[in-house]
Every structure is written in C-alpha cells, then in structure tokens.
Write an enzyme that holds these catalytic residues in place. Structure first.
Site, PDB file in Angstrom:
ATOM      1  N   GLY A  10     -10.359  -2.981  14.318  1.00 20.01           N
ATOM      2  CA  GLY A  10      -9.079  -3.245  13.656  1.00 20.01           C
ATOM      3  C   GLY A  10      -9.309  -4.366  12.663  1.00 20.01           C
ATOM      4  N   ALA A  11      -9.261  -3.992  11.363  1.00 21.60           N
ATOM      5  CA  ALA A  11      -9.505  -5.008  10.321  1.00 21.60           C
ATOM      6  C   ALA A  11      -8.186  -5.443   9.687  1.00 21.60           C
ATOM      7  CB  ALA A  11     -10.456  -4.442   9.267  1.00 21.60           C
ATOM      8  N   HIS A 176       2.905 -10.056  28.920  1.00 24.58           N
ATOM      9  CA  HIS A 176       3.179 -10.487  27.548  1.00 24.58           C
ATOM     10  C   HIS A 176       4.419  -9.747  27.071  1.00 24.58           C
ATOM     11  CE1 HIS A 176       2.380 -12.070  23.631  1.00 24.58           C
ATOM     12  NE2 HIS A 176       2.137 -10.899  23.092  1.00 24.58           N
TER      13      HIS A 176
HETATM   14  O1  TXD Z   1      -0.637 -11.586  21.992  1.00 24.67           O
HETATM   15  C1  TXD Z   1      -1.068 -10.543  21.616  1.00 24.67           C
HETATM   16  N1  TXD Z   1      -1.796  -9.798  22.409  1.00 24.67           N
HETATM   17  C2  TXD Z   1      -0.758 -10.038  20.263  1.00 24.67           C
HETATM   18  C3  TXD Z   1      -0.880  -8.632  20.009  1.00 24.67           C
HETATM   19  C4  TXD Z   1      -0.428 -10.927  19.209  1.00 24.67           C
HETATM   20  C5  TXD Z   1      -0.304 -10.464  17.921  1.00 24.67           C
HETATM   21  C6  TXD Z   1      -0.490  -9.056  17.585  1.00 24.67           C
HETATM   22  N2  TXD Z   1      -0.579  -8.206  18.707  1.00 24.67           N
HETATM   23  C7  TXD Z   1      -0.878  -6.779  18.500  1.00 24.67           C
HETATM   24  O2  TXD Z   1      -2.154  -6.643  17.870  1.00 24.67           O
HETATM   25  C8  TXD Z   1       0.060  -6.056  17.566  1.00 24.67           C
HETATM   26  O3  TXD Z   1       1.264  -5.717  18.228  1.00 24.67           O
HETATM   27  C9  TXD Z   1      -0.779  -4.838  17.229  1.00 24.67           C
HETATM   28  O4  TXD Z   1      -0.692  -3.888  18.271  1.00 24.67           O
HETATM   29  C10 TXD Z   1      -2.203  -5.402  17.166  1.00 24.67           C
HETATM   30  C11 TXD Z   1      -2.729  -5.619  15.748  1.00 24.67           C
HETATM   31  O5  TXD Z   1      -1.854  -6.430  15.003  1.00 24.67           O
HETATM   32  P1  TXD Z   1      -2.137  -6.699  13.449  1.00 24.67           P
HETATM   33  O6  TXD Z   1      -1.103  -7.638  12.988  1.00 24.67           O
HETATM   34  O7  TXD Z   1      -3.566  -7.010  13.234  1.00 24.67           O
HETATM   35  O8  TXD Z   1      -1.821  -5.237  12.866  1.00 24.67           O
HETATM   36  P2  TXD Z   1      -2.324  -4.629  11.466  1.00 24.67           P
HETATM   37  O9  TXD Z   1      -2.500  -5.697  10.442  1.00 24.67           O
HETATM   38  O10 TXD Z   1      -1.424  -3.482  11.179  1.00 24.67           O
HETATM   39  O11 TXD Z   1      -3.794  -4.095  11.790  1.00 24.67           O
HETATM   40  C12 TXD Z   1      -4.043  -3.033  12.639  1.00 24.67           C
HETATM   41  C13 TXD Z   1      -5.304  -2.363  12.119  1.00 24.67           C
HETATM   42  C14 TXD Z   1      -5.107  -1.655  10.779  1.00 24.67           C
HETATM   43  O12 TXD Z   1      -6.047  -2.134   9.830  1.00 24.67           O
HETATM   44  C15 TXD Z   1      -5.351  -0.189  11.112  1.00 24.67           C
HETATM   45  O13 TXD Z   1      -5.950   0.559  10.055  1.00 24.67           O
HETATM   46  C16 TXD Z   1      -6.278  -0.304  12.305  1.00 24.67           C
HETATM   47  O14 TXD Z   1      -5.713  -1.354  13.064  1.00 24.67           O
HETATM   48  N3  TXD Z   1      -6.375   0.911  13.112  1.00 24.67           N
HETATM   49  C17 TXD Z   1      -7.554   1.348  13.618  1.00 24.67           C
HETATM   50  N4  TXD Z   1      -8.789   0.840  13.551  1.00 24.67           N
HETATM   51  C18 TXD Z   1      -9.776   1.510  14.185  1.00 24.67           C
HETATM   52  N5  TXD Z   1      -9.558   2.647  14.862  1.00 24.67           N
HETATM   53  C19 TXD Z   1      -8.332   3.198  14.969  1.00 24.67           C
HETATM   54  N6  TXD Z   1      -8.128   4.312  15.673  1.00 24.67           N
HETATM   55  C20 TXD Z   1      -7.252   2.534  14.331  1.00 24.67           C
HETATM   56  N7  TXD Z   1      -5.923   2.786  14.200  1.00 24.67           N
HETATM   57  C21 TXD Z   1      -5.409   1.777  13.459  1.00 24.67           C
END
Ligand code: TXD
Length: 309
Positions: A10-11, A176
């Site tokens: 996840g970038a 959480h």
């Molecule tokens: O306390 C905690 N655990 C958290 C959790 C605190 C903050 C954010 N939290 C959760 O982390 C949030 O609810 C999301 O479920 C994740 C990721 O949050 P983020 O803000 O980084 O979301 P983004 O910016 O939308 O990034 C998600 C990336 C995006 O680039 C997608 O293209 C990628 O995930 N993505 C994938 N990468 C690889 N493989 C697959 N299958 C895939 N699907 C989406």
C-alpha cells in the site's frame, strides 16, 4: 552496510509515510508495493532523491509485483480503502478483507519468517484474518492501533496538563473503534497517575475525544484518514522488532487467556522483539476497564463471525 528488509504494501498515505520514516531512521531497506501502476515506483524514486539531502544510506524500490518482497523481515500491510466522512471503520470490512486476504497469501509464501504488522481497517478483524490466512504463529501477526490511540490520548492529556506531550505516558486498550478503552489509571505525567491531576469529568471528556480521534481527523481532511501519527506508530513497532528492544507498546495481539480473554485479537500492552510478541503485559485493570475490554472484544468477535473467521 547491511540493513534489514521491510516490505510496505500500500503506497498510499500511511504506506508512503511508513516507507519514508523507515528510510530516514535508517531502520531498513524498503520494498513498497501497490496495485496502482507506477505509483510505488514514483514515490520510491522521489524518496531516493531525498537521500543526498537527508543522508540516509537505506534504500527503497517501488513495485507492482511481489517478487521483490522475498525474504522480508517485516511486512507492513496498509493497503485498502480508508474512511471518508460518514463512514465507520466497520463499513470498510468486506472490501478490505478481500484486499488484505489476497496480500497475505502473496507475502506469507515469499517471506515465511516475516513478522506481519497490519494497519488496514477494521484493524482487529483484519489482523485476525491475516493470522488465519498466513498460517503463521500468532506471535508474528500483530495489529497497529494501540500505539496510535495511546499517542492521541497522551497528546490530549498533555493539552489539559499544559505540558509537552512526551512527558505523558498513556494507555489505551481494546479494539480500534468506538469501544476502545482509555485507561486513565495507568496513564501518567512524569510517573504520577493523571487521575490524581485531572478531574473525573475532564478525563471522561478526553477519553471520548480519544475514542473519536480518528473521525476528528477524517472530518477535517474530508478526503481520507490520518497518516502522520499512524505511520509513526507502525514504524515504532517495526523499530522495536528490528532492534529486538523489548519495548512495551500497546498492540493488537492474539490472547490465550490473558485478561480473561482467549481465542481473539485484542489491544493490550506487549513487549516486542525479533520474534514478534515477546510477552503480553497484564495490567490489573479496574472493574470498569475490565468490563469495557470484554465488551470491545465481543464487538471484534461479532465482526470476525461475519467473515466466517
Ligand atoms: O490505526 C490504524 N490501524 C489506522 C488504519 C490508522 C490510519 C489508517 N488506517 C487504515 O489504513 C485506513 O482505514 C485504510 O484501511 C488503510 C490505509 O490508509 P491510507 O490513508 O494509506 O489509504 P490510501 O492513501 O487510500 O492508500 C491505500 C493504498 C492505495 O495506494 C491503494 O492503491 C492501495 O492501498 N491498494 C493496494 N495495494 C496493494 N494491493 C492491493 N490489493 C491494494 N488495494 C488497494
């Protein structure tokens, strides 16, 4: 110099933040994976171009494939949907379960000795799912939530105490979500319990702000959720593991009877090291906090059941 290897899946905001912190703290070489074509490559190149300025010797590659992730020491999973205003963490469950399940299959076969740090929401359910899917020892599958929730709690307490945030040690237990359990009886300012320094009413208000800490940021950002403190939290866990420091941090871990809870994941303080969870630290909770912890765990169980876990 030989550095450990950490894969970040996840970038997006949290993943890129983790990668940047890992590099700048020189903790590990990083593999950044995402499904979006050229996104991880672009972010990795951009970060490498900061190396001459920041002077780190660690390196990062961005990729859309899992081949480069082989033999990682740690895999941090941040991929998935994030909340928008009006959404609860549980609203993300079905879609993120599909995403996290697929990723765990890819990474666990290529890095069978790795420690998995799960970040994707709903956190407790995704961590349980990752444990089941990976087939790993539960000590090596750990969720990040408590470090973040406790940091938020410490910050809000420091505002009330008018002190620097680092002078406050705060503890939040449980899942959480809305049922997380801030534990003021174990939260201290320079070693003194905050219950002796702040009125009960004020503490209750701060507890509630902590429970709402995620949505407060979502409502301000409007297009996504928090990422500075979340990436800081995940990397604090990775650092304790990589350095085998034994640092005690609240994490989402599998319980086998501690706190009277078993066969489920729950947020409690643990000491972290190279094997993952070294030890669960059992605090003597007040009756009120113990009851809240049980309730929080039941909520996690109900949601795991929806995924047939
Ligand atoms: O306390 C905690 N655990 C958290 C959790 C605190 C903050 C954010 N939290 C959760 O982390 C949030 O609810 C999301 O479920 C994740 C990721 O949050 P983020 O803000 O980084 O979301 P983004 O910016 O939308 O990034 C998600 C990336 C995006 O680039 C997608 O293209 C990628 O995930 N993505 C994938 N990468 C690889 N493989 C697959 N299958 C895939 N699907 C989406």
């Amino acid at each position: 110099m030989k550095f450990p290897k950490v894969t970040v899946v996840g970038a997006g905001f949290v993943g890129a933040g983790c990668a940047q912190r890992l590099l700048e703290k020189q903790l590990a070489n990083v593999v950044l994976v995402d499904v979006v074509d050229s996104l991880p490559q672009g972010k990795a190149l951009d970060m490498m171009e900061s190396a001459p300025i920041e002077k780190f010797q660690t390196s990062i590659v961005g990729t859309n494939s899992y081949e480069e992730t082989k033999n990682s020491d740690i895999v941090i999973i941040t991929a998935g949907l994030a909340r928008k205003p009006g959404m609860s963490r549980d609203d993300l469950q079905a879609k993120n379960a599909e995403i996290v399940g697929g990723i765990v299959t890819e990474v666990s076969s290529r890095s069978p000795q790795a420690i998995l740090i799960i970040v994707t929401n709903p956190l407790d359910v995704m961590t349980y799912l990752a444990w089941k899917k990976s087939g790993f020892d539960h000590k090596r599958v750990i969720g990040m939530a408590g470090v973040l929730d406790s940091a938020r709690y410490a910050y809000f307490l420091s505002l009330e105490l008018k002190c620097v945030p680092s002078d406050v040690e705060a503890v939040v237990l449980g899942g959480h979500g809305d049922l997380m359990v801030p534990a003021p009886e174990f939260s201290t300012f320079k070693g003194k319990p905050v219950t002796q320094l702040i009125s009960k009413e004020k503490i209750e208000a701060i507890n509630q702000r902590t429970r709402d800490g995620g949505i407060e940021i979502v409502n301000l950002l409007k297009t996504g959720s928090a990422y500075y403190a979340p990436s800081s939290s995940a990397v604090a866990m990775a650092e304790a593991i990589l350095k085998d420091s034994g640092r005690v941090l609240p994490c989402c871990v599998y319980l086998t009877g501690q706190y009277g809870i078993k066969d489920t994941y729950c947020g409690v303080p643990v000491s972290l090291g190279k094997e993952g969870v070294k030890k669960v630290v059992e605090l003597k909770l007040s009756a009120e906090s113990a009851a809240q912890l049980k309730r929080s765990t039941e909520h996690v169980r109900e949601h795991c059941a929806k995924l047939n876990l």
